[in-house]
Design a protein around this motif. Structure first.
Motif, mmCIF file in Angstrom:
data_model
loop_
_atom_site.group_PDB
_atom_site.id
_atom_site.type_symbol
_atom_site.label_atom_id
_atom_site.label_comp_id
_atom_site.label_asym_id
_atom_site.label_seq_id
_atom_site.Cartn_x
_atom_site.Cartn_y
_atom_site.Cartn_z
ATOM 1 N N ASP A 2 0.830 -1.201 0.000
ATOM 2 C CA ASP A 2 0.000 0.000 0.000
ATOM 3 C C ASP A 2 0.866 1.253 0.000
ATOM 4 O OD1 ASP A 2 -2.753 1.284 0.395
ATOM 5 O OD2 ASP A 2 -1.654 2.079 2.123
ATOM 6 N N LYS A 48 2.678 1.447 -3.476
ATOM 7 C CA LYS A 48 1.875 0.915 -4.581
ATOM 8 C C LYS A 48 2.391 1.408 -5.935
ATOM 9 C CE LYS A 48 -2.449 0.395 -3.686
ATOM 10 N NZ LYS A 48 -3.896 0.642 -3.448
ATOM 11 N N GLY A 76 1.117 0.786 -9.510
ATOM 12 C CA GLY A 76 0.327 1.984 -9.238
ATOM 13 C C GLY A 76 -1.111 1.750 -8.851
ATOM 14 N N ASN A 77 -1.533 0.492 -8.804
ATOM 15 C CA ASN A 77 -2.926 0.206 -8.439
ATOM 16 C C ASN A 77 -3.023 -1.205 -7.865
ATOM 17 O OD1 ASN A 77 -2.862 -1.519 -10.748
ATOM 18 N ND2 ASN A 77 -3.541 0.164 -12.054
ATOM 19 N N ASP A 78 -4.230 -1.558 -7.402
ATOM 20 C CA ASP A 78 -4.419 -2.882 -6.808
ATOM 21 C C ASP A 78 -4.114 -3.996 -7.796
ATOM 22 O OD1 ASP A 78 -5.190 -1.501 -4.589
ATOM 23 O OD2 ASP A 78 -7.242 -2.272 -4.510
ATOM 24 N N SER A 104 -9.551 -7.333 -3.799
ATOM 25 C CA SER A 104 -9.137 -6.200 -2.978
ATOM 26 C C SER A 104 -8.403 -6.742 -1.765
ATOM 27 C CB SER A 104 -10.335 -5.355 -2.537
ATOM 28 O OG SER A 104 -11.199 -6.118 -1.715
#
Length: 276
Positions: free
Chosen positions: A228, A231, A236-238, A262
């Protein structure tokens, strides 16, 4: 206590909370002077003293989290001198005169040896966060600890101003150690130009498949806060984080990851010494 003083301390506390929440998430920002190398130089840097200290004081543990015996190092004057001399010898070099591969090992070992040095100097502490950089900061990461080529450097400078922006490799987070149980293991091998790739791959696989890297808890996916905080380094994202985790996940973890889209995150800041 009057209202003005109460207001002052409320701002101080709020600033401290914000600093604690954001310190680890510092984005990479290149320190330009270090963006140079000499690829014609085939010389290697001697990290044998660091290896000797790791052999003497870093221990494996049934939990899978390596422990460093800071107390034993603090009690051993000869080994403390060895660590100090090793760091001083590294400051006499100009890493820019070496190849990128040698530089990488140089900076990783400097970071980890400095972390051990600063923790040992303040030991015993329950957490590296107890070693303050300032009133509203936590941890020693903003302390100027070393001078290389006339530049005073902090641990943050090494990680966020040199390693991350120059190499742009998310596996850096498995190489630098923050002296905490939640962190990827301090490698039992000193980094060298000829073993760095092997160590990075092994460390990524080891950490991700350990519960502190990723696990299912009460039906939810819980991962390290590293994914997190940083990231941006994992796509840059999940989706980028999941892709990175799947790359190294063993079959059981891969099945777990497939059941989630998630994640929550957590981190254990207790010191990685034998008492924890």
């Amino acid at each position: 206590m009057n209202n003005r003083l109460l207001l002052h301390w409320s701002f101080v506390i709020a600033a401290a909370v914000l600093a604690a929440a954001t310190a680890a998430a510092r984005p990479p920002e290149l320190i330009p002077m270090w963006d140079a190398s000499d690829e014609t130089n085939a010389a290697s840097i001697d990290h044998a003293p660091w290896q000797e200290l790791l052999d003497a004081h870093l221990k494996t543990h049934p939990s899978g989290i390596n422990r460093f015996d800071y107390g034993a190092l603090k009690a051993n004057a000869e080994d403390r001198r060895k660590l100090t001399t090793y760091l001083l010898d590294l400051t006499k070099l100009d890493p820019r005169s070496y190849s990128r591969k040698e530089q990488f090992a140089y900076w990783v070992n400097v970071y980890n040896a400095l972390t051990v040095h600063v923790v040992t100097g303040r030991y015993p502490v329950d957490s590296i966060k107890d070693i303050k950089s300032g009133l509203i900061t936590f941890g020693p990461w903003e302390l100027e600890l070393i001078t290389v080529q006339g530049e005073n450097l902090t641990l943050d400078d090494i990680e966020h101003g040199i390693l991350r922006p120059i190499w742009r490799d998310p596996r850096i987070h498995y190489a630098v150690n923050c002296a905490s149980l939640g962190c990827p293991n301090l490698s039992p091998e000193a980094y060298r130009s000829d073993n760095a790739e092997r160590l990075l791959e092994a460390s990524a696989r080891e950490y991700i498949n350990h519960p502190r890297g990723a696990q299912e808890v009460d039906g939810e996916l819980l991962v390290s806060s590293i994914y997190d905080w940083f990231k941006v380094d994992f796509g840059g994202n999940d989706a980028g984080v999941f892709a990175h985790l799947r790359k190294y996940a063993r079959p059981e973890l891969a099945d777990t990851l497939d059941g989630h889209d998630s994640f929550d995150h957590d981190y254990d800041w207790k010191l990685n010494d034998p008492s924890h």
